[in-house]
Scaffold this motif. Structure first.
Motif, PDB file in Angstrom:
ATOM      1  N   GLY A 147      -9.111  49.602 -28.128  1.00 13.00           N
ATOM      2  CA  GLY A 147      -8.058  50.564 -28.443  1.00 13.00           C
ATOM      3  C   GLY A 147      -8.711  51.823 -28.994  1.00 13.00           C
ATOM      4  O   GLY A 147      -9.906  52.066 -28.788  1.00 13.00           O
ATOM      5  N   ALA A 148      -7.969  52.619 -29.722  1.00 13.73           N
ATOM      6  CA  ALA A 148      -8.497  53.891 -30.248  1.00 13.73           C
ATOM      7  C   ALA A 148      -9.701  53.674 -31.151  1.00 13.73           C
ATOM      8  O   ALA A 148     -10.715  54.378 -31.033  1.00 13.73           O
ATOM      9  CB  ALA A 148      -7.403  54.642 -31.002  1.00 13.73           C
ATOM     10  N   VAL A 149      -9.630  52.699 -32.068  1.00 12.72           N
ATOM     11  CA  VAL A 149     -10.744  52.461 -32.989  1.00 12.72           C
ATOM     12  C   VAL A 149     -11.962  51.938 -32.229  1.00 12.72           C
ATOM     13  O   VAL A 149     -13.092  52.380 -32.446  1.00 12.72           O
ATOM     14  CB  VAL A 149     -10.332  51.484 -34.112  1.00 12.72           C
ATOM     15  CG1 VAL A 149     -11.526  51.130 -34.992  1.00 12.72           C
ATOM     16  CG2 VAL A 149      -9.219  52.089 -34.962  1.00 12.72           C
ATOM     17  N   GLY A 150     -11.738  50.994 -31.318  1.00  6.95           N
ATOM     18  CA  GLY A 150     -12.843  50.445 -30.540  1.00  6.95           C
ATOM     19  C   GLY A 150     -13.530  51.492 -29.683  1.00  6.95           C
ATOM     20  O   GLY A 150     -14.771  51.542 -29.609  1.00  6.95           O
ATOM     21  N   MET A 154     -17.300  52.887 -29.888  1.00  9.15           N
ATOM     22  CA  MET A 154     -18.132  52.929 -28.688  1.00  9.15           C
ATOM     23  C   MET A 154     -18.787  54.302 -28.538  1.00  9.15           C
ATOM     24  O   MET A 154     -19.981  54.411 -28.229  1.00  9.15           O
ATOM     25  CB  MET A 154     -17.267  52.608 -27.470  1.00  9.15           C
ATOM     26  CG  MET A 154     -18.028  52.419 -26.184  1.00  9.15           C
ATOM     27  SD  MET A 154     -16.935  51.778 -24.895  1.00  9.15           S
ATOM     28  CE  MET A 154     -16.822  50.063 -25.386  1.00  9.15           C
ATOM     29  N   GLU A 155     -18.024  55.338 -28.757  1.00  5.82           N
ATOM     30  CA  GLU A 155     -18.577  56.696 -28.689  1.00  5.82           C
ATOM     31  C   GLU A 155     -19.688  56.871 -29.714  1.00  5.82           C
ATOM     32  O   GLU A 155     -20.713  57.501 -29.445  1.00  5.82           O
ATOM     33  CB  GLU A 155     -17.464  57.726 -28.915  1.00  5.82           C
ATOM     34  CG  GLU A 155     -17.929  59.167 -28.979  1.00  5.82           C
ATOM     35  CD  GLU A 155     -18.438  59.717 -27.658  1.00  5.82           C
ATOM     36  OE1 GLU A 155     -18.980  60.837 -27.659  1.00  5.82           O
ATOM     37  OE2 GLU A 155     -18.306  59.045 -26.611  1.00  5.82           O
ATOM     38  N   GLY A 156     -19.503  56.301 -30.906  1.00  6.72           N
ATOM     39  CA  GLY A 156     -20.534  56.382 -31.925  1.00  6.72           C
ATOM     40  C   GLY A 156     -21.812  55.690 -31.495  1.00  6.72           C
ATOM     41  O   GLY A 156     -22.923  56.209 -31.697  1.00  6.72           O
ATOM     42  N   PHE A 157     -21.695  54.505 -30.888  1.00  6.72           N
ATOM     43  CA  PHE A 157     -22.881  53.799 -30.403  1.00  6.72           C
ATOM     44  C   PHE A 157     -23.563  54.581 -29.284  1.00  6.72           C
ATOM     45  O   PHE A 157     -24.788  54.631 -29.202  1.00  6.72           O
ATOM     46  CB  PHE A 157     -22.508  52.394 -29.922  1.00  6.72           C
ATOM     47  CG  PHE A 157     -22.288  51.418 -31.045  1.00  6.72           C
ATOM     48  CD1 PHE A 157     -23.297  51.118 -31.951  1.00  6.72           C
ATOM     49  CD2 PHE A 157     -21.061  50.790 -31.204  1.00  6.72           C
ATOM     50  CE1 PHE A 157     -23.094  50.220 -32.992  1.00  6.72           C
ATOM     51  CE2 PHE A 157     -20.851  49.886 -32.236  1.00  6.72           C
ATOM     52  CZ  PHE A 157     -21.869  49.605 -33.138  1.00  6.72           C
ATOM     53  N   GLU A 176     -12.184  50.766 -17.232  1.00  7.24           N
ATOM     54  CA  GLU A 176     -12.408  52.093 -16.624  1.00  7.24           C
ATOM     55  C   GLU A 176     -12.419  53.188 -17.682  1.00  7.24           C
ATOM     56  O   GLU A 176     -13.257  54.073 -17.664  1.00  7.24           O
ATOM     57  CB  GLU A 176     -11.349  52.380 -15.554  1.00  7.24           C
ATOM     58  CG  GLU A 176     -11.532  51.600 -14.279  1.00  7.24           C
ATOM     59  CD  GLU A 176     -12.919  51.778 -13.658  1.00  7.24           C
ATOM     60  OE1 GLU A 176     -13.374  52.934 -13.518  1.00  7.24           O
ATOM     61  OE2 GLU A 176     -13.546  50.753 -13.335  1.00  7.24           O
ATOM     62  N   GLN A 177     -11.483  53.125 -18.617  1.00  7.40           N
ATOM     63  CA  GLN A 177     -11.447  54.120 -19.697  1.00  7.40           C
ATOM     64  C   GLN A 177     -12.678  53.979 -20.585  1.00  7.40           C
ATOM     65  O   GLN A 177     -13.275  54.955 -21.007  1.00  7.40           O
ATOM     66  CB  GLN A 177     -10.164  53.951 -20.523  1.00  7.40           C
ATOM     67  CG  GLN A 177      -9.975  54.966 -21.621  1.00  7.40           C
ATOM     68  CD  GLN A 177      -9.622  56.354 -21.105  1.00  7.40           C
ATOM     69  OE1 GLN A 177      -9.327  56.534 -19.934  1.00  7.40           O
ATOM     70  NE2 GLN A 177      -9.694  57.339 -21.961  1.00  7.40           N
ATOM     71  N   ALA A 178     -13.069  52.738 -20.856  1.00  4.79           N
ATOM     72  CA  ALA A 178     -14.205  52.486 -21.748  1.00  4.79           C
ATOM     73  C   ALA A 178     -15.508  53.028 -21.178  1.00  4.79           C
ATOM     74  O   ALA A 178     -16.398  53.447 -21.932  1.00  4.79           O
ATOM     75  CB  ALA A 178     -14.321  50.991 -22.018  1.00  4.79           C
ATOM     76  N   LYS A 179     -15.632  53.053 -19.860  1.00  2.00           N
ATOM     77  CA  LYS A 179     -16.856  53.596 -19.235  1.00  2.00           C
ATOM     78  C   LYS A 179     -17.098  55.037 -19.656  1.00  2.00           C
ATOM     79  O   LYS A 179     -18.234  55.472 -19.823  1.00  2.00           O
ATOM     80  CB  LYS A 179     -16.754  53.524 -17.709  1.00  2.00           C
ATOM     81  CG  LYS A 179     -16.895  52.140 -17.138  1.00  2.00           C
ATOM     82  CD  LYS A 179     -16.771  52.230 -15.618  1.00  2.00           C
ATOM     83  CE  LYS A 179     -16.763  50.871 -14.971  1.00  2.00           C
ATOM     84  NZ  LYS A 179     -16.564  50.966 -13.501  1.00  2.00           N
ATOM     85  N   LYS A 180     -16.013  55.776 -19.872  1.00  2.00           N
ATOM     86  CA  LYS A 180     -16.135  57.185 -20.266  1.00  2.00           C
ATOM     87  C   LYS A 180     -16.727  57.322 -21.660  1.00  2.00           C
ATOM     88  O   LYS A 180     -17.214  58.385 -22.033  1.00  2.00           O
ATOM     89  CB  LYS A 180     -14.760  57.872 -20.225  1.00  2.00           C
ATOM     90  CG  LYS A 180     -14.132  57.905 -18.854  1.00  2.00           C
ATOM     91  CD  LYS A 180     -12.719  58.469 -18.917  1.00  2.00           C
ATOM     92  CE  LYS A 180     -12.019  58.364 -17.574  1.00  2.00           C
ATOM     93  NZ  LYS A 180     -10.618  58.798 -17.665  1.00  2.00           N
ATOM     94  N   PHE A 181     -16.662  56.244 -22.456  1.00  2.00           N
ATOM     95  CA  PHE A 181     -17.164  56.268 -23.830  1.00  2.00           C
ATOM     96  C   PHE A 181     -18.505  55.535 -23.964  1.00  2.00           C
ATOM     97  O   PHE A 181     -18.974  55.312 -25.072  1.00  2.00           O
ATOM     98  CB  PHE A 181     -16.132  55.663 -24.775  1.00  2.00           C
ATOM     99  CG  PHE A 181     -14.893  56.494 -24.912  1.00  2.00           C
ATOM    100  CD1 PHE A 181     -14.778  57.444 -25.930  1.00  2.00           C
ATOM    101  CD2 PHE A 181     -13.850  56.367 -24.008  1.00  2.00           C
ATOM    102  CE1 PHE A 181     -13.644  58.223 -26.047  1.00  2.00           C
ATOM    103  CE2 PHE A 181     -12.706  57.150 -24.121  1.00  2.00           C
ATOM    104  CZ  PHE A 181     -12.601  58.079 -25.138  1.00  2.00           C
ATOM    105  N   GLY A 182     -19.093  55.164 -22.821  1.00  2.00           N
ATOM    106  CA  GLY A 182     -20.424  54.564 -22.856  1.00  2.00           C
ATOM    107  C   GLY A 182     -20.488  53.087 -22.572  1.00  2.00           C
ATOM    108  O   GLY A 182     -21.565  52.491 -22.629  1.00  2.00           O
ATOM    109  N   CYS A 183     -19.371  52.445 -22.247  1.00  2.00           N
ATOM    110  CA  CYS A 183     -19.365  51.002 -21.987  1.00  2.00           C
ATOM    111  C   CYS A 183     -20.201  50.697 -20.748  1.00  2.00           C
ATOM    112  O   CYS A 183     -19.950  51.235 -19.670  1.00  2.00           O
ATOM    113  CB  CYS A 183     -17.929  50.515 -21.792  1.00  2.00           C
ATOM    114  SG  CYS A 183     -17.761  48.728 -21.720  1.00  2.00           S
ATOM    115  N   THR A 184     -21.209  49.829 -20.906  1.00  2.00           N
ATOM    116  CA  THR A 184     -22.068  49.447 -19.781  1.00  2.00           C
ATOM    117  C   THR A 184     -21.666  48.104 -19.186  1.00  2.00           C
ATOM    118  O   THR A 184     -21.941  47.841 -18.019  1.00  2.00           O
ATOM    119  CB  THR A 184     -23.544  49.376 -20.228  1.00  2.00           C
ATOM    120  OG1 THR A 184     -23.662  48.429 -21.293  1.00  2.00           O
ATOM    121  CG2 THR A 184     -24.037  50.741 -20.700  1.00  2.00           C
TER     122      THR A 184
END
Length: 203
Positions: A147-150, A154-157, A176-184
């Motif tokens: 969610g927003a906090v997660g 993720m962006e911080g990592f 798909e959204q998480a990939k934009k924040f660095g999710c591998t």
């Protein structure tokens, strides 16, 4: 909270404009744009002066407190009866009354309808990553809940240089959204018969 305090005005995330200030308030003036924060800072206690903590002795989160700290009274009423405050912010209202230590002044150019998430979700996730976890470059990390906090965590990592960022969520559409924040990598616990921590260890 452990103690049901009702009726009360809930809400903790928002953006707003100062309408008026109380006696002795010098940090803000009417017209200032602000974000409320439910973990405030008195700026004087040991926690506020420490670089390792923001759990202010005076203004730390307390979901059971329903009154203003200064005089122990509510600023909201209906038909002459008090309505209680919530975590010092009570943002589900067109107007609210907040301790000055629970407000952060922001640039008036910032759009309030967008930066409001900085008052909790983004600052919580990003702050937990950069100020508490303090990951080393090249780290492998897992984030439970996207969610927003997660996503902010993720962006911080990503900013800290983590090489592998594993997102864990029950909703596969969030990948798909998480990939934009660095999710591998993405793990849905529902796709596995063993506990998710065992799945992560094997990765």
């Amino acid at each position: 909270g452990q103690t049901p305090v009702f009726p009360r005005i809930l809400g903790h995330e928002a953006g707003g404009i100062v309408e008026s200030v109380g006696e002795g308030v010098t940090e803000l003036v009417p017209g200032d744009h602000v974000l409320p924060v439910f973990t405030g800072e008195c700026k004087d206690c040991a926690h506020c002066k420490s670089e390792e903590s923001n759990l202010c002795d005076l203004l730390r989160i307390n979901v059971d407190r329903g009154m203003m700290i200064g005089d122990g009274q509510s600023r909201f009423t209906i038909n002459g009866k008090p309505i209680f405050h919530f975590v010092g912010t009570s943002t589900f209202s067109e107007y609210t009354v907040i301790h000055v230590g629970c407000l952060a002044k922001i640039n008036p150019e910032a759009p309030l309808d967008k930066v409001c998430v900085l008052s909790c979700g983004i600052s919580t996730g990003l702050g937990a990553t950069l100020n508490v976890a303090k990951p080393k470059k090249g780290s492998t990390v897992a984030i439970f809940g996207l969610g927003a906090v997660g996503l902010a965590a993720m962006e911080g990592f990503r900013m800290a240089g983590a090489s592998r960022i594993i997102g864990v969520d029950l909703n596969p559409a969030k990948y798909e959204q998480a990939k934009k924040f660095g999710c591998t990598d993405f793990v849905n616990p529902k796709d596995h018969t063993k506990p998710v921590q065992e799945v992560l260890v094997e990765m």
